[in-house]
Scaffold this active site. Sequence first.
Site, short mmCIF file in Angstrom:
data_model
loop_
_atom_site.label_atom_id
_atom_site.label_comp_id
_atom_site.label_asym_id
_atom_site.label_seq_id
_atom_site.Cartn_x
_atom_site.Cartn_y
_atom_site.Cartn_z
N LYS A 74 13.05 -1.45 1.23
CA LYS A 74 11.44 -1.22 1.00
C LYS A 74 11.48 0.22 0.21
O LYS A 74 12.32 0.68 0.51
CB LYS A 74 10.11 -1.41 1.48
CG LYS A 74 9.15 -0.89 2.17
CD LYS A 74 7.74 -1.63 2.40
CE LYS A 74 8.29 -0.84 4.44
NZ LYS A 74 6.82 -1.30 5.25
N ASP A 88 -1.61 -4.19 12.47
CA ASP A 88 -2.83 -4.50 10.32
C ASP A 88 -1.73 -5.95 10.01
O ASP A 88 -0.88 -6.38 9.54
CB ASP A 88 -1.54 -3.39 9.78
CG ASP A 88 -2.07 -3.21 8.84
OD1 ASP A 88 -3.02 -3.89 8.24
OD2 ASP A 88 -1.60 -2.75 7.44
N VAL A 116 8.94 -3.26 -2.92
CA VAL A 116 9.58 -4.39 -2.55
C VAL A 116 10.50 -5.08 -2.96
O VAL A 116 10.17 -5.30 -4.07
CB VAL A 116 9.40 -5.50 -1.44
CG1 VAL A 116 10.35 -5.71 -0.19
CG2 VAL A 116 8.61 -4.46 -0.54
N SER A 138 0.73 -1.44 0.14
CA SER A 138 0.06 -0.31 -0.02
C SER A 138 0.73 1.32 -0.10
O SER A 138 0.83 2.33 -0.83
CB SER A 138 -0.73 -0.23 1.73
OG SER A 138 -0.39 -0.09 2.18
#
Length: 697
Positions: A255, A389, A240, A236
């Site tokens: 990332k 998350d 990566v 989101s």
Amino acid sequence: MSTPALSSTAASSFALLSSVGAITISRPKVPCKRRRQLRAIPQRAALVEARPQSVPAIREGNGGNNGSIPVLRPGGDSSVPSFRDRADDMQAEARAMARAVNATVYSPELLFSKYGSRPIKALRRTLEILISLGSFAFKLWRDELNGQLDQNKRLRAVELRNVFTTLGPTFVKIGQGLSTRPDLCPPEYLEELSQLQDALPTFPNAEAFSCIEKELGLSLDSIYSSISASPIAAASLGQVYKAQLKYSGQVVAVKVQRPGIEEAIGLDFYLIRGLGFLINKYVDIVSSDVVALIDEFARRVYQELNYVQEGQNARRFKKLYADKQDVLVPDIIWDYTSGKVLTMEWVEGVKLNEQDAIERQGLRVLDLVNTGIQCSLRQLLEYGYFHADPHPGNLLATPEGKLAFLDFGMMSETPEEARFAIIGHVVHMVNRDYEAMARDYYALDFLSPDVDVSPIVPALRNFFDDALNSTVSELNFKTLVDGLGAVLYQYPFNVPAYYALILRSLTVLEGLALYADPNFKVLAASYPYFAKRLLTDPNPYLRDALIELLFKDGRFRWNRLENLLVQGKKDRDFSAKDALQPVLKLLLGPDGEELRALVIKEAVRVTEAIILGSVIGTYNSIPGLMRTLIFNGNETGLLVMSNTEQESMMELREQVLRIWVLLQSSENFDPTFLQPIIQPYKRVKSQYTEGEISNGK
């Protein structure tokens, strides 16, 4: 779907609070010379085995590392992560923090100043959202009218994924949340929406590589001996790459943040916050401060944009929870981390929702989900620092059977008082102590202290007396939350931001479990942890909850203790040595006089049950003819008690013996822990006459 009340509040909060993601918004220009240089890189970017080369000298300035490079492990093994002492690691982290000094932070005032003067832009975005979602809703309505709802499921699932992807950050996050809820979405939707976890549109390598060089102040050739020719995942907020460090040969994940992400998220939060004001003002059934929830969530999202903060979150998480053999948290490579670039240890694994791939490795999804649940319970209820998350893209099953946690951008904390209140609340629910349950809402910060909870008690009783007709192990977490919400919507409840994130975390894990087994119950998997904490934790709140559970109307409830021990033993960290220590300490304390009297009375009753129970057992084992001869035809002459009394005595004896066996079968069992009970009993036993003992006084 309509969900009233607290559930509705939580659901609406999630719809708002899950509103963060990313797609490519803009592409910064790259000079022609630089473009030519970067285009040449992917040609040799396929990850290859490479021997460690000379360590690059990191330039000073531009966020460089001042020439400090970690050394290899003794022996020069380049296939393993480099080793440095804590001081070097702290210095590398400090340099990473310096590189992220200008990271953006959330400010509602700045968002209002920026977008309040741009109403056309805000209106255009609002219309874009309404048109996209309205068009999809119209197609669903038309399918239902034509009887083609099932026939077109796959088509509509693809369209919904595309809608969320096109709309960007807010709706990508919503799609990620829905992708873990098989109880809300059909399988076709789950399969399509799961692609939003790490299969989003990518942005050009040139922009990603330019960002790496700018953030770290080094050329790619001096950092990596190889880097993947394309992103191996696009999430989101960033994408990566898999790479190999030049100085050590270590394989890492790199990332890189999406360009233009701050602009996209800023506009979305400006609009969502405006919606929050309208909800607070006009929607009476939502009693929570929606704007406060949005602000809290936005602050955490903006922290996600600072990759140094994410690295610090990962380090703290690893320190707290990666001590278990079945949990893996990757290391952060601080020398190559900045506000927009995060370099971490590469983890081989399979996403937790890929059941077939996991089982091909000889692993069970439910075992891994249960590991996630146990780790989440520790996060929520021990240290209070939790991963907010945990969608499948952030949870991997490693070939060794470990559960690897990834992506530590969104973390939250549970206040200490609330942690114990949650445990107590579950115990009070099991015990059907609705008055105590209602009082728990003060500690949970659901109600202000001036709210009278007495009217809530009958509503709780009506709901839970019906819900608990099933055992706790059969309750579904979502059903429980939704039902409780239906009960409490009429009361002035406020849902704290941390609680909304807890609900999201647990419902995601339950969704993963339901995907593998529709009959899985999170509460059943969680209760051993609650039982262990209740039996072993010395916290006064939990100690009082345990006493309330075990004693009622002056009698000890052995069945409750037996159930707690049976459940507690299922937790791998349970220790019989620590069991009941909180109550025993209270027995010896200055405030334990009343409890000591109850314990002594119960000890006498147990002694009577064991002795007389043994006599009854022996008596009943004698053949009827022999009993007639021995007692001259009077078979009841020896035992002056009714059959009901005999059965009660035998039941108590069997319960106590079962509990003793449970304790003895536990590791580290030490019978001396019962001394605090035995000694007072010995002192008082002589005060009881034989008649008093026979009457059970």
